[in-house]
Write a protein that holds these residues in place. Structure first.
Motif, PDB file in Angstrom:
ATOM      1  N   VAL A   1       3.636  -4.938  13.915  1.00 33.74           N
ATOM      2  CA  VAL A   1       2.967  -4.890  12.613  1.00 33.74           C
ATOM      3  C   VAL A   1       2.118  -6.139  12.368  1.00 33.74           C
ATOM      4  CG1 VAL A   1       3.412  -4.888  10.115  1.00 33.74           C
ATOM      5  CG2 VAL A   1       4.633  -3.306  11.597  1.00 33.74           C
ATOM      6  N   GLU A   2       2.416  -7.235  13.096  1.00 32.06           N
ATOM      7  CA  GLU A   2       1.621  -8.449  12.906  1.00 32.06           C
ATOM      8  C   GLU A   2       0.149  -8.213  13.242  1.00 32.06           C
ATOM      9  OE1 GLU A   2       3.283  -8.581  17.091  1.00 32.06           O
ATOM     10  OE2 GLU A   2       4.042  -8.099  15.096  1.00 32.06           O
ATOM     11  N   HIS A   3      -0.119  -7.287  14.162  1.00 32.84           N
ATOM     12  CA  HIS A   3      -1.515  -6.942  14.451  1.00 32.84           C
ATOM     13  C   HIS A   3      -2.163  -6.268  13.239  1.00 32.84           C
ATOM     14  CE1 HIS A   3      -1.445  -8.040  18.674  1.00 32.84           C
ATOM     15  NE2 HIS A   3      -0.352  -7.332  18.859  1.00 32.84           N
ATOM     16  N   ILE A   4      -1.441  -5.354  12.610  1.00 30.66           N
ATOM     17  CA  ILE A   4      -1.961  -4.621  11.453  1.00 30.66           C
ATOM     18  C   ILE A   4      -2.225  -5.575  10.289  1.00 30.66           C
ATOM     19  CG2 ILE A   4      -1.464  -2.760   9.808  1.00 30.66           C
ATOM     20  CD1 ILE A   4       0.307  -1.513  12.031  1.00 30.66           C
ATOM     21  N   ASP A   5      -1.367  -6.583  10.150  1.00 32.29           N
ATOM     22  CA  ASP A   5      -1.526  -7.560   9.068  1.00 32.29           C
ATOM     23  C   ASP A   5      -2.831  -8.342   9.180  1.00 32.29           C
ATOM     24  OD1 ASP A   5       0.915  -6.847   8.029  1.00 32.29           O
ATOM     25  OD2 ASP A   5       2.012  -8.509   8.959  1.00 32.29           O
ATOM     26  N   ARG A   6      -3.433  -8.353  10.354  1.00 26.39           N
ATOM     27  CA  ARG A   6      -4.673  -9.096  10.539  1.00 26.39           C
ATOM     28  C   ARG A   6      -5.834  -8.445   9.780  1.00 26.39           C
ATOM     29  NH1 ARG A   6      -6.547  -8.829  15.665  1.00 26.39           N
ATOM     30  NH2 ARG A   6      -8.178 -10.218  14.903  1.00 26.39           N
ATOM     31  N   GLY A   7      -5.736  -7.142   9.496  1.00 29.10           N
ATOM     32  CA  GLY A   7      -6.880  -6.469   8.900  1.00 29.10           C
ATOM     33  C   GLY A   7      -6.605  -5.575   7.714  1.00 29.10           C
ATOM     34  N   TYR A   8      -5.329  -5.420   7.320  1.00 27.54           N
ATOM     35  CA  TYR A   8      -4.994  -4.544   6.196  1.00 27.54           C
ATOM     36  C   TYR A   8      -4.067  -5.279   5.246  1.00 27.54           C
ATOM     37  CZ  TYR A   8      -6.982  -0.841   9.053  1.00 27.54           C
ATOM     38  OH  TYR A   8      -7.838  -0.076   9.814  1.00 27.54           O
ATOM     39  N   GLU A   9      -4.479  -5.334   3.992  1.00 27.13           N
ATOM     40  CA  GLU A   9      -3.730  -6.049   2.971  1.00 27.13           C
ATOM     41  C   GLU A   9      -2.697  -5.128   2.327  1.00 27.13           C
ATOM     42  OE1 GLU A   9      -4.882  -9.000  -0.728  1.00 27.13           O
ATOM     43  OE2 GLU A   9      -6.126  -7.236  -0.383  1.00 27.13           O
ATOM     44  N   ARG A  10      -1.416  -5.498   2.467  1.00 22.86           N
ATOM     45  CA  ARG A  10      -0.306  -4.759   1.840  1.00 22.86           C
ATOM     46  C   ARG A  10      -0.415  -3.252   2.120  1.00 22.86           C
ATOM     47  NH1 ARG A  10      -2.462  -7.769  -2.219  1.00 22.86           N
ATOM     48  NH2 ARG A  10      -3.122  -5.875  -3.296  1.00 22.86           N
ATOM     49  N   LEU A  11      -0.606  -2.890   3.367  1.00 24.20           N
ATOM     50  CA  LEU A  11      -0.830  -1.484   3.718  1.00 24.20           C
ATOM     51  C   LEU A  11       0.334  -0.603   3.295  1.00 24.20           C
ATOM     52  CD1 LEU A  11      -2.851   0.422   5.150  1.00 24.20           C
ATOM     53  CD2 LEU A  11      -1.515   0.085   7.247  1.00 24.20           C
ATOM     54  N   GLU A  12       1.550  -1.076   3.523  1.00 23.73           N
ATOM     55  CA  GLU A  12       2.706  -0.245   3.188  1.00 23.73           C
ATOM     56  C   GLU A  12       2.816  -0.026   1.684  1.00 23.73           C
ATOM     57  OE1 GLU A  12       4.129  -4.497   3.249  1.00 23.73           O
ATOM     58  OE2 GLU A  12       2.822  -3.238   4.502  1.00 23.73           O
ATOM     59  N   GLN A  13       2.451  -1.032   0.879  1.00 25.41           N
ATOM     60  CA  GLN A  13       2.510  -0.867  -0.565  1.00 25.41           C
ATOM     61  C   GLN A  13       1.453   0.116  -1.060  1.00 25.41           C
ATOM     62  OE1 GLN A  13       2.539  -4.670  -2.648  1.00 25.41           O
ATOM     63  NE2 GLN A  13       3.627  -5.642  -0.959  1.00 25.41           N
ATOM     64  N   LYS A  14       0.260   0.013  -0.505  1.00 25.74           N
ATOM     65  CA  LYS A  14      -0.808   0.918  -0.920  1.00 25.74           C
ATOM     66  C   LYS A  14      -0.463   2.363  -0.585  1.00 25.74           C
ATOM     67  CE  LYS A  14      -4.703  -2.323  -0.815  1.00 25.74           C
ATOM     68  NZ  LYS A  14      -6.069  -2.589  -0.305  1.00 25.74           N
ATOM     69  N   TYR A  15       0.070   2.590   0.603  1.00 30.49           N
ATOM     70  CA  TYR A  15       0.391   3.969   0.993  1.00 30.49           C
ATOM     71  C   TYR A  15       1.630   4.499   0.267  1.00 30.49           C
ATOM     72  CZ  TYR A  15      -3.209   4.094   4.589  1.00 30.49           C
ATOM     73  OH  TYR A  15      -4.415   4.107   5.245  1.00 30.49           O
ATOM     74  N   ALA A  16       2.559   3.615  -0.042  1.00 29.87           N
ATOM     75  CA  ALA A  16       3.728   4.051  -0.818  1.00 29.87           C
ATOM     76  C   ALA A  16       3.299   4.562  -2.193  1.00 29.87           C
ATOM     77  CB  ALA A  16       4.721   2.904  -0.954  1.00 29.87           C
ATOM     78  N   GLN A  17       2.251   3.942  -2.771  1.00 27.79           N
ATOM     79  CA  GLN A  17       1.754   4.397  -4.068  1.00 27.79           C
ATOM     80  C   GLN A  17       1.129   5.793  -3.989  1.00 27.79           C
ATOM     81  OE1 GLN A  17      -0.893   1.280  -5.307  1.00 27.79           O
ATOM     82  NE2 GLN A  17       0.764  -0.170  -5.733  1.00 27.79           N
ATOM     83  N   LEU A  18       0.743   6.202  -2.781  1.00 31.56           N
ATOM     84  CA  LEU A  18       0.190   7.548  -2.584  1.00 31.56           C
ATOM     85  C   LEU A  18       1.266   8.563  -2.209  1.00 31.56           C
ATOM     86  CD1 LEU A  18      -3.024   6.644  -0.544  1.00 31.56           C
ATOM     87  CD2 LEU A  18      -2.856   7.113  -2.992  1.00 31.56           C
ATOM     88  N   GLY A  19       2.513   8.100  -2.147  1.00 34.17           N
ATOM     89  CA  GLY A  19       3.597   9.002  -1.831  1.00 34.17           C
ATOM     90  C   GLY A  19       4.137   8.886  -0.430  1.00 34.17           C
ATOM     91  N   ALA A  20       3.619   7.981   0.367  1.00 37.18           N
ATOM     92  CA  ALA A  20       4.107   7.824   1.732  1.00 37.18           C
ATOM     93  C   ALA A  20       5.517   7.267   1.740  1.00 37.18           C
ATOM     94  CB  ALA A  20       3.180   6.900   2.524  1.00 37.18           C
ATOM     95  N   ARG A  21       6.278   7.712   2.717  1.00 30.95           N
ATOM     96  CA  ARG A  21       7.630   7.193   2.916  1.00 30.95           C
ATOM     97  C   ARG A  21       7.560   6.170   4.053  1.00 30.95           C
ATOM     98  NH1 ARG A  21      10.146  13.221   3.088  1.00 30.95           N
ATOM     99  NH2 ARG A  21       8.220  13.428   4.292  1.00 30.95           N
ATOM    100  N   ILE A  22       7.291   4.926   3.653  1.00 28.86           N
ATOM    101  CA  ILE A  22       7.045   3.863   4.625  1.00 28.86           C
ATOM    102  C   ILE A  22       7.790   2.614   4.192  1.00 28.86           C
ATOM    103  CG2 ILE A  22       4.870   3.316   3.401  1.00 28.86           C
ATOM    104  CD1 ILE A  22       3.773   2.271   6.072  1.00 28.86           C
ATOM    105  N   LEU A  23       8.501   2.013   5.142  1.00 26.20           N
ATOM    106  CA  LEU A  23       9.334   0.858   4.856  1.00 26.20           C
ATOM    107  C   LEU A  23       9.047  -0.231   5.894  1.00 26.20           C
ATOM    108  CD1 LEU A  23      11.714  -0.395   3.219  1.00 26.20           C
ATOM    109  CD2 LEU A  23      13.242   0.606   4.943  1.00 26.20           C
ATOM    110  N   ARG A  24       8.808  -1.427   5.408  1.00 25.74           N
ATOM    111  CA  ARG A  24       8.590  -2.568   6.298  1.00 25.74           C
ATOM    112  C   ARG A  24       9.864  -3.374   6.368  1.00 25.74           C
ATOM    113  NH1 ARG A  24       3.631  -6.073   7.009  1.00 25.74           N
ATOM    114  NH2 ARG A  24       4.381  -8.032   7.923  1.00 25.74           N
ATOM    115  N   VAL A  25      10.306  -3.675   7.601  1.00 24.93           N
ATOM    116  CA  VAL A  25      11.532  -4.454   7.781  1.00 24.93           C
ATOM    117  C   VAL A  25      11.299  -5.488   8.871  1.00 24.93           C
ATOM    118  CG1 VAL A  25      13.037  -2.556   7.038  1.00 24.93           C
ATOM    119  CG2 VAL A  25      12.487  -2.823   9.458  1.00 24.93           C
ATOM    120  N   PRO A  26      12.011  -6.616   8.828  1.00 29.11           N
ATOM    121  CA  PRO A  26      11.914  -7.592   9.913  1.00 29.11           C
ATOM    122  C   PRO A  26      12.386  -6.984  11.225  1.00 29.11           C
ATOM    123  CG  PRO A  26      12.995  -8.531   7.978  1.00 29.11           C
ATOM    124  CD  PRO A  26      12.899  -7.061   7.747  1.00 29.11           C
ATOM    125  N   ALA A  27      11.735  -7.353  12.316  1.00 32.08           N
ATOM    126  CA  ALA A  27      12.134  -6.823  13.623  1.00 32.08           C
ATOM    127  C   ALA A  27      13.441  -7.461  14.071  1.00 32.08           C
ATOM    128  CB  ALA A  27      11.037  -7.096  14.639  1.00 32.08           C
TER     129      ALA A  27
END
Length: 417
Positions: free
Chosen positions: A391-417
């Motif tokens: 996910v560190e790669h994704i963090d380089r170009g998307y701001e709070r992606l999991e939060q934005k998609y959760a607001q659209l109804g996505a079932r997405i959870l970010r956890v430490p590896a």
């Protein structure tokens, strides 16, 4: 290090706001080195690459103040003109400090930059432009040393329309003596935003957005406030998220003109596309149709959207042919998508994608920024659960992606590896 746990199969619905453009922010932050007074940049996204650029500027001696999406850069105290390997390896765009340092201080020393391993991105065009303006360049032991007692305007023809080379040459040329003309320049909207920022500072630049840019050197620059353009790649990713999940999403804070290549392909796939002044809505009423895609420099189809469109094509009806002409190593997501049930065959720079009716959850790894976005999209559409590592790669170009998609109804959870 972190990972996403995503349970797919739920259509995304609602409204999502796009953050400021990463690829516009980075050169604009670098351009703040061109003079000593403070500049204020608004709309700056909270991304790892932005953190890295701010760290590079701080290392050089600039003072950085951040509050929300506003960054104030004061380059008055810049004295260190060398950037070492550790910082430069964090991202490719760290090389954008070269042009402004040489333009203002007439010398600089940087290590070769790093970034996503998606193909060859040499520095030769950057250095070609600086040499044409009179700079002396030495490359030894992994470092580039540039010295230029006085930069002089020149006619520069780029072999390919490199965005980074265009931006570096522009920034070096604004304080050069005389007129610099860049031919076969990159036309990307981010280059236009850099021109607008520099012109507000007092530069005299015309032509950004075309293949010929003319820079008339000036003696002094001044402080400005500037708001960066919205991120067209983030916007395109959200539109594909709506399409791949069978959803209905309105994406706001966009410049629709910047998205035309992506919107054209989404329409071709049978998706419902509605465009407003600063928003775009995509709704999926049926299974998308296959489409052929060939990446090209702007205004062609963006290479940064190719992985996401591959994920969508994996679920489309029919066979899609995707040709990558920009980077030779940008199909890394194909193998991970196959783990989820996609039918993708890669032959050189072409991928043959035979659409399947469904994808299934799996453990996959993001190997680079846009490949990671493609895997998140596939996971949102897949049956059962998917674990996305890297996910560190994704963090380089998307701001709070999991939060934005959760607001659209996505079932997405970010956890430490």
């Amino acid at each position: 290090m972190a990972r996403y746990f995503i349970t797919g199969g739920k259509p995304l619905r609602g409204e999502i706001r796009v953050s400021g453009s990463k690829n516009a922010t980075l050169p604009i932050l670098a351009a703040c080195l061109l003079h000593g007074a403070p500049n204020v940049i608004s709309g700056v996204p909270a991304l790892k690459d932005v953190d890295t650029m701010c760290a590079v500027l701080s290392y050089l001696g600039a003072r950085i103040y951040r509050h929300g999406d506003v960054v104030r850069v004061d380059s008055t105290g810049v004295q260190n003109l060398e950037v070492g390997e550790e910082l430069m390896r964090r991202m490719r765009a760290s090389n954008l400090v070269l042009g402004p340092l040489v333009g203002r201080f007439r010398c600089a020393r940087i290590s070769y930059p790093g970034g996503c391993n998606i193909g060859s991105r040499p520095m030769n065009l950057h250095l070609k432009g600086l040499r044409a303006m009179g700079a002396r360049i030495e490359e030894r032991f992994g470092y580039i040393t540039v010295e230029a007692p006085r930069l002089v305007g020149a006619e520069i023809h780029l072999d390919v329309p490199s965005v980074g080379a265009t931006e570096n040459i522009m920034m070096a040329a604004v304080l050069a003596r005389g007129v610099t003309v860049i031919r076969n320049a990159a036309k990307e909207p981010e280059v236009v935003d850099l021109q607008n920022f520099l012109n507000r500072m007092g530069a005299r630049i015309k032509g950004a957005g075309t293949d010929v840019i003319r820079i008339e050197g000036v003696e002094h620059l001044s402080s400005v406030e500037h708001t960066v353009i919205p991120d067209r790649i983030e916007a395109g990713t959200h539109l594909v998220a709506a399409a791949i999940t069978g959803g209905d999403v309105r994406v706001t804070n966009v410049i629709p003109e910047h998205l035309e290549p992506v919107l054209a392909k989404l329409r071709e796939m049978g998706l419902e596309v509605e465009v407003g002044d600063d928003w775009v809505r995509v709704a999926a009423r049926s299974r998308p149709r296959a489409v052929d895609i060939k990446t090209l420099p702007y205004p062609g189809f963006p290479t940064d959207m190719q992985p996401q469109m591959m994920a969508l094509a994996a679920l489309a009806e029919g066979t899609s042919i995707i040709t990558e002409t920009i980077f030779e190593n940008r199909f890394k997501q194909a193998g991970e998508l196959r783990r989820m049930g996609a039918n993708i065959k890669v032959e050189g720079q072409t991928a043959i994608v035979k659409g399947v009716e469904k994808l299934t959850g799996a453990s996959v790894v993001a190997t680079d920024l846009r490949a990671g976005a493609a895997l998140v999209l596939a996971a949102l559409a897949a049956e059962n659960g998917t674990v996305v590592d890297g996910v560190e790669h994704i963090d380089r170009g998307y701001e709070r992606l999991e939060q934005k998609y959760a607001q659209l109804g996505a079932r997405i959870l970010r956890v430490p590896a």
